[in-house]
Design a protein around this motif. Structure first.
Motif, PDB file in Angstrom:
ATOM      1  N   ASP A  28       1.964 -71.579 -14.826  1.00 37.00           N
ATOM      2  CA  ASP A  28       2.197 -72.913 -15.379  1.00 37.00           C
ATOM      3  C   ASP A  28       3.609 -73.076 -15.925  1.00 37.00           C
ATOM      4  O   ASP A  28       4.095 -74.200 -16.071  1.00 37.00           O
ATOM      5  CB  ASP A  28       1.183 -73.199 -16.494  1.00 37.00           C
ATOM      6  CG  ASP A  28      -0.238 -73.139 -16.000  1.00 37.00           C
ATOM      7  OD1 ASP A  28      -1.119 -72.816 -16.806  1.00 37.00           O
ATOM      8  OD2 ASP A  28      -0.461 -73.405 -14.804  1.00 37.00           O
ATOM      9  N   HIS A  29       4.280 -71.955 -16.246  1.00 32.57           N
ATOM     10  CA  HIS A  29       5.612 -72.035 -16.833  1.00 32.57           C
ATOM     11  C   HIS A  29       6.719 -72.089 -15.784  1.00 32.57           C
ATOM     12  O   HIS A  29       7.883 -72.282 -16.150  1.00 32.57           O
ATOM     13  CB  HIS A  29       5.848 -70.827 -17.733  1.00 32.57           C
ATOM     14  CG  HIS A  29       4.909 -70.762 -18.894  1.00 32.57           C
ATOM     15  ND1 HIS A  29       4.638 -69.586 -19.587  1.00 32.57           N
ATOM     16  CD2 HIS A  29       4.148 -71.719 -19.496  1.00 32.57           C
ATOM     17  CE1 HIS A  29       3.771 -69.825 -20.542  1.00 32.57           C
ATOM     18  NE2 HIS A  29       3.458 -71.116 -20.520  1.00 32.57           N
ATOM     19  N   ALA A  30       6.373 -71.932 -14.511  1.00 35.56           N
ATOM     20  CA  ALA A  30       7.413 -71.894 -13.476  1.00 35.56           C
ATOM     21  C   ALA A  30       8.130 -73.231 -13.350  1.00 35.56           C
ATOM     22  O   ALA A  30       9.359 -73.279 -13.195  1.00 35.56           O
ATOM     23  CB  ALA A  30       6.799 -71.479 -12.133  1.00 35.56           C
ATOM     24  N   LEU A  31       7.394 -74.340 -13.424  1.00 37.48           N
ATOM     25  CA  LEU A  31       8.011 -75.655 -13.288  1.00 37.48           C
ATOM     26  C   LEU A  31       8.956 -75.946 -14.449  1.00 37.48           C
ATOM     27  O   LEU A  31      10.059 -76.469 -14.260  1.00 37.48           O
ATOM     28  CB  LEU A  31       6.921 -76.730 -13.210  1.00 37.48           C
ATOM     29  CG  LEU A  31       7.398 -78.174 -13.101  1.00 37.48           C
ATOM     30  CD1 LEU A  31       8.208 -78.373 -11.831  1.00 37.48           C
ATOM     31  CD2 LEU A  31       6.219 -79.136 -13.129  1.00 37.48           C
ATOM     32  N   ILE A  32       8.558 -75.592 -15.666  1.00 37.37           N
ATOM     33  CA  ILE A  32       9.414 -75.812 -16.833  1.00 37.37           C
ATOM     34  C   ILE A  32      10.670 -74.955 -16.733  1.00 37.37           C
ATOM     35  O   ILE A  32      11.784 -75.417 -17.039  1.00 37.37           O
ATOM     36  CB  ILE A  32       8.638 -75.503 -18.123  1.00 37.37           C
ATOM     37  CG1 ILE A  32       7.396 -76.396 -18.227  1.00 37.37           C
ATOM     38  CG2 ILE A  32       9.507 -75.670 -19.348  1.00 37.37           C
ATOM     39  CD1 ILE A  32       6.523 -76.081 -19.414  1.00 37.37           C
ATOM     40  N   PHE A  33      10.520 -73.708 -16.297  1.00 36.48           N
ATOM     41  CA  PHE A  33      11.690 -72.829 -16.162  1.00 36.48           C
ATOM     42  C   PHE A  33      12.661 -73.380 -15.131  1.00 36.48           C
ATOM     43  O   PHE A  33      13.889 -73.358 -15.338  1.00 36.48           O
ATOM     44  CB  PHE A  33      11.223 -71.429 -15.761  1.00 36.48           C
ATOM     45  CG  PHE A  33      12.373 -70.496 -15.460  1.00 36.48           C
ATOM     46  CD1 PHE A  33      13.017 -69.822 -16.476  1.00 36.48           C
ATOM     47  CD2 PHE A  33      12.804 -70.308 -14.149  1.00 36.48           C
ATOM     48  CE1 PHE A  33      14.080 -68.981 -16.204  1.00 36.48           C
ATOM     49  CE2 PHE A  33      13.858 -69.461 -13.872  1.00 36.48           C
ATOM     50  CZ  PHE A  33      14.501 -68.794 -14.902  1.00 36.48           C
ATOM     51  N   ARG A  34      12.155 -73.888 -14.008  1.00 34.11           N
ATOM     52  CA  ARG A  34      13.040 -74.396 -12.963  1.00 34.11           C
ATOM     53  C   ARG A  34      13.846 -75.590 -13.467  1.00 34.11           C
ATOM     54  O   ARG A  34      15.048 -75.699 -13.212  1.00 34.11           O
ATOM     55  CB  ARG A  34      12.211 -74.783 -11.739  1.00 34.11           C
ATOM     56  CG  ARG A  34      13.039 -75.112 -10.515  1.00 34.11           C
ATOM     57  CD  ARG A  34      12.172 -75.476  -9.335  1.00 34.11           C
ATOM     58  NE  ARG A  34      11.233 -74.413  -8.994  1.00 34.11           N
ATOM     59  CZ  ARG A  34       9.926 -74.482  -9.214  1.00 34.11           C
ATOM     60  NH1 ARG A  34       9.404 -75.572  -9.748  1.00 34.11           N
ATOM     61  NH2 ARG A  34       9.138 -73.482  -8.880  1.00 34.11           N
ATOM     62  N   GLN A  35      13.181 -76.503 -14.185  1.00 36.80           N
ATOM     63  CA  GLN A  35      13.892 -77.657 -14.726  1.00 36.80           C
ATOM     64  C   GLN A  35      14.922 -77.241 -15.770  1.00 36.80           C
ATOM     65  O   GLN A  35      16.044 -77.768 -15.796  1.00 36.80           O
ATOM     66  CB  GLN A  35      12.878 -78.641 -15.330  1.00 36.80           C
ATOM     67  CG  GLN A  35      11.945 -79.280 -14.324  1.00 36.80           C
ATOM     68  CD  GLN A  35      12.693 -80.169 -13.346  1.00 36.80           C
ATOM     69  OE1 GLN A  35      13.618 -80.865 -13.719  1.00 36.80           O
ATOM     70  NE2 GLN A  35      12.302 -80.118 -12.096  1.00 36.80           N
ATOM     71  N   ALA A  36      14.562 -76.310 -16.632  1.00 40.49           N
ATOM     72  CA  ALA A  36      15.493 -75.856 -17.668  1.00 40.49           C
ATOM     73  C   ALA A  36      16.694 -75.135 -17.060  1.00 40.49           C
ATOM     74  O   ALA A  36      17.827 -75.294 -17.524  1.00 40.49           O
ATOM     75  CB  ALA A  36      14.762 -74.938 -18.651  1.00 40.49           C
ATOM     76  N   PHE A  37      16.477 -74.346 -16.033  1.00 46.16           N
ATOM     77  CA  PHE A  37      17.580 -73.626 -15.385  1.00 46.16           C
ATOM     78  C   PHE A  37      18.554 -74.608 -14.744  1.00 46.16           C
ATOM     79  O   PHE A  37      19.776 -74.446 -14.848  1.00 46.16           O
ATOM     80  CB  PHE A  37      17.011 -72.658 -14.343  1.00 46.16           C
ATOM     81  CG  PHE A  37      18.059 -71.786 -13.704  1.00 46.16           C
ATOM     82  CD1 PHE A  37      18.432 -70.582 -14.284  1.00 46.16           C
ATOM     83  CD2 PHE A  37      18.681 -72.173 -12.526  1.00 46.16           C
ATOM     84  CE1 PHE A  37      19.397 -69.771 -13.700  1.00 46.16           C
ATOM     85  CE2 PHE A  37      19.641 -71.378 -11.934  1.00 46.16           C
ATOM     86  CZ  PHE A  37      20.009 -70.177 -12.530  1.00 46.16           C
ATOM     87  N   ASP A  38      18.028 -75.628 -14.075  1.00 45.68           N
ATOM     88  CA  ASP A  38      18.911 -76.600 -13.420  1.00 45.68           C
ATOM     89  C   ASP A  38      19.733 -77.385 -14.433  1.00 45.68           C
ATOM     90  O   ASP A  38      20.887 -77.728 -14.174  1.00 45.68           O
ATOM     91  CB  ASP A  38      18.080 -77.554 -12.559  1.00 45.68           C
ATOM     92  CG  ASP A  38      17.454 -76.851 -11.364  1.00 45.68           C
ATOM     93  OD1 ASP A  38      17.961 -75.775 -10.982  1.00 45.68           O
ATOM     94  OD2 ASP A  38      16.453 -77.360 -10.830  1.00 45.68           O
ATOM     95  N   LEU A  39      19.150 -77.689 -15.599  1.00 47.81           N
ATOM     96  CA  LEU A  39      19.886 -78.437 -16.615  1.00 47.81           C
ATOM     97  C   LEU A  39      20.888 -77.578 -17.366  1.00 47.81           C
ATOM     98  O   LEU A  39      21.990 -78.016 -17.684  1.00 47.81           O
ATOM     99  CB  LEU A  39      18.905 -79.064 -17.608  1.00 47.81           C
ATOM    100  CG  LEU A  39      18.065 -80.241 -17.095  1.00 47.81           C
ATOM    101  CD1 LEU A  39      17.062 -80.668 -18.153  1.00 47.81           C
ATOM    102  CD2 LEU A  39      18.952 -81.419 -16.731  1.00 47.81           C
ATOM    103  N   PHE A  40      20.526 -76.335 -17.638  1.00 46.26           N
ATOM    104  CA  PHE A  40      21.363 -75.484 -18.480  1.00 46.26           C
ATOM    105  C   PHE A  40      22.534 -74.897 -17.697  1.00 46.26           C
ATOM    106  O   PHE A  40      23.656 -74.823 -18.204  1.00 46.26           O
ATOM    107  CB  PHE A  40      20.510 -74.358 -19.078  1.00 46.26           C
ATOM    108  CG  PHE A  40      21.190 -73.637 -20.212  1.00 46.26           C
ATOM    109  CD1 PHE A  40      21.017 -74.082 -21.515  1.00 46.26           C
ATOM    110  CD2 PHE A  40      21.988 -72.526 -19.982  1.00 46.26           C
ATOM    111  CE1 PHE A  40      21.642 -73.426 -22.568  1.00 46.26           C
ATOM    112  CE2 PHE A  40      22.605 -71.871 -21.031  1.00 46.26           C
ATOM    113  CZ  PHE A  40      22.434 -72.322 -22.326  1.00 46.26           C
ATOM    114  N   PHE A  41      22.301 -74.482 -16.454  1.00 48.49           N
ATOM    115  CA  PHE A  41      23.332 -73.831 -15.656  1.00 48.49           C
ATOM    116  C   PHE A  41      23.853 -74.740 -14.550  1.00 48.49           C
ATOM    117  O   PHE A  41      24.196 -74.264 -13.470  1.00 48.49           O
ATOM    118  CB  PHE A  41      22.785 -72.538 -15.038  1.00 48.49           C
ATOM    119  CG  PHE A  41      22.437 -71.485 -16.057  1.00 48.49           C
ATOM    120  CD1 PHE A  41      23.414 -70.755 -16.689  1.00 48.49           C
ATOM    121  CD2 PHE A  41      21.122 -71.247 -16.391  1.00 48.49           C
ATOM    122  CE1 PHE A  41      23.103 -69.788 -17.632  1.00 48.49           C
ATOM    123  CE2 PHE A  41      20.782 -70.283 -17.328  1.00 48.49           C
ATOM    124  CZ  PHE A  41      21.779 -69.558 -17.951  1.00 48.49           C
TER     125      PHE A  41
END
Length: 400
Positions: free
Chosen positions: A67-80
């Motif tokens: 369930d955390h994969a989608l949140i991680f993907r969005q956070a990675f795209d915004l942060f980096f």
């Protein structure tokens, strides 16, 4: 390569990874300092210039559940995200296809975690004033109508609803289990225990009745006049689904839709997005009689067993108010243990059941309650936690 937790790496890369870990933690992922140190050590083993390698490495360390994969993907795209010329992006017409797409369900939560207030803004307002304002705001939100709230207030109410917990009023069933203080004699276990001593000593074994939380079935009206209240009540149902596994949710406008599986997603934004995608008649007309007929015919025997409590969320403004509506309401009332009608029209002090649909439905409900603000939802929680009384058959033990 062994990971040295006492002497972690330092520098700009370390600051970026620590900041990214903090953003993930604010977005709801269980990321601790140990995971940040592991990520720093793992990045030293790969080629830092390849974005895909960095993404895979950090995902393997920070993501522990699907369930955390989608949140991680969005956070990675915004942060980096790569540095781009923002002026050229604003002048470019038309917009790219990515900008036209609807954002993923978890993107709003990630963007809120990334948006951190500046230090100057934090120093301007004293802490005492912030506490007073927060308390007064909470008092206002408790009594404010959902339909009159702004987007920021709705977000605050959503977080308050997600933090609610429903004390479980337990239903006493006919099934039994071993209990030293039970009222029934377990003859089989008693004879087995006596064989160990040759019958010289008889240890009496007893059985007690099993208590289970009563299942909840929610029927939500998604017509145009009910859409604001239904969305927030779906957040409440999502919050209690973790505590009570036996929660069934149905949406109806002009047709009936079962969204029980969609609401079981752990992320609330993802759950509500899945509900919206599975419903075709959101904010449309209302056919309460036809929807109740479909529910009683196809789903009544499946989900209304074992003393279910039915929550009917609707304003009762039926397009086709006839004797069929009264018949279906009576059938629904006889099939469940308790029928609670939640109507946002009760927010008006001078409300009177003058509509034909409300007149036909009202005699067949056990409770008639409002559902337009946080105070009404708190009252519903107390009502669901209390024992039933009257003609209902088995006993329900109140929540501790």
């Amino acid at each position: 390569m062994a990971i040295d937790h006492l002497n972690p790496p330092t520098g700009q890369m370390a600051d970026n990874v620590i900041g990214f870990a903090r953003a993930l933690r604010k977005a709801g992922l269980p990321v601790g300092p140990g995971a940040a140190i592991d990520a720093l050590a793992a990045l030293q083993l790969i080629e830092i210039g390849k974005r895909a390698d960095v993404f895979t490495t950090l995902e393997a360390i920070f993501v522990k559940r699907h369930d955390h994969a989608l949140i991680f993907r969005q956070a990675f795209d915004l942060f980096f995200r790569a540095e781009e010329d923002w002026k050229q992006m604003l002048d470019s017409v038309p917009l790219p296809d990515d900008a036209k797409r609807k954002p993923p369900p978890a993107s709003r939560r990630v963007q809120e975690a990334m948006a951190q207030p500046s230090r100057g803004e934090e120093r301007e307002a004293p802490q005492e004033h912030e506490i007073k304002l927060s308390v007064s705001d909470r008092e206002i939100l408790q009594k404010k109508d959902f339909a009159q709230m702004s987007a920021a207030e709705i977000a605050e109410v959503t977080r308050a609803i997600a933090a609610m917990r429903l004390p479980q009023a337990e239903l006493r069933t006919r099934r039994t289990r071993p209990d030293r203080q039970g009222s029934r004699l377990d003859l089989r276990r008693t004879l087995r225990a006596s064989l160990r001593t040759g019958g010289d000593i008889v240890d009496i074994r007893r059985l007690g009745l099993i208590d289970k939380p009563a299942p909840i079935v929610a029927l939500l009206d998604i017509s145009g006049s009910m859409s604001e209240y239904t969305r927030l009540f779906l957040h409440f149902l999502h919050a209690i689904t973790d505590a009570r596994k036996r929660v069934s949710v149905f949406l109806f406008g002009t047709r009936l839709t079962n969204v029980t599986r969609a609401l079981r997603a752990r992320d609330p934004d993802e759950a509500l997005a899945s509900c919206s995608a599975s419903v075709q008649d959101w904010a449309g007309g209302t056919r309460i009689s036809a929807s109740l007929h479909q529910f009683n015919k196809l789903w009544g025997r499946r989900v209304l067993g074992q003393g279910a409590i039915v929550l009917l969320i609707s304003d009762g403004l039926e397009r086709e108010a006839d004797s069929q509506l009264a018949f279906e309401m009576d059938r629904l009332h006889r099939s469940c243990r308790r029928l609670i009608w939640l109507n946002p029209l009760l927010r008006f002090d001078g409300f009177e059941p003058k509509a034909q649909g409300i007149k036909m439905m009202l005699p067949h409900v056990d409770e008639f309650r409002p559902v337009h603000n946080l105070t009404s939802i708190d009252g519903l929680i107390k009502a669901l936690s209390a024992p039933t009384s009257g003609h209902h058959r088995p006993l329900i033990r109140p929540a501790a």
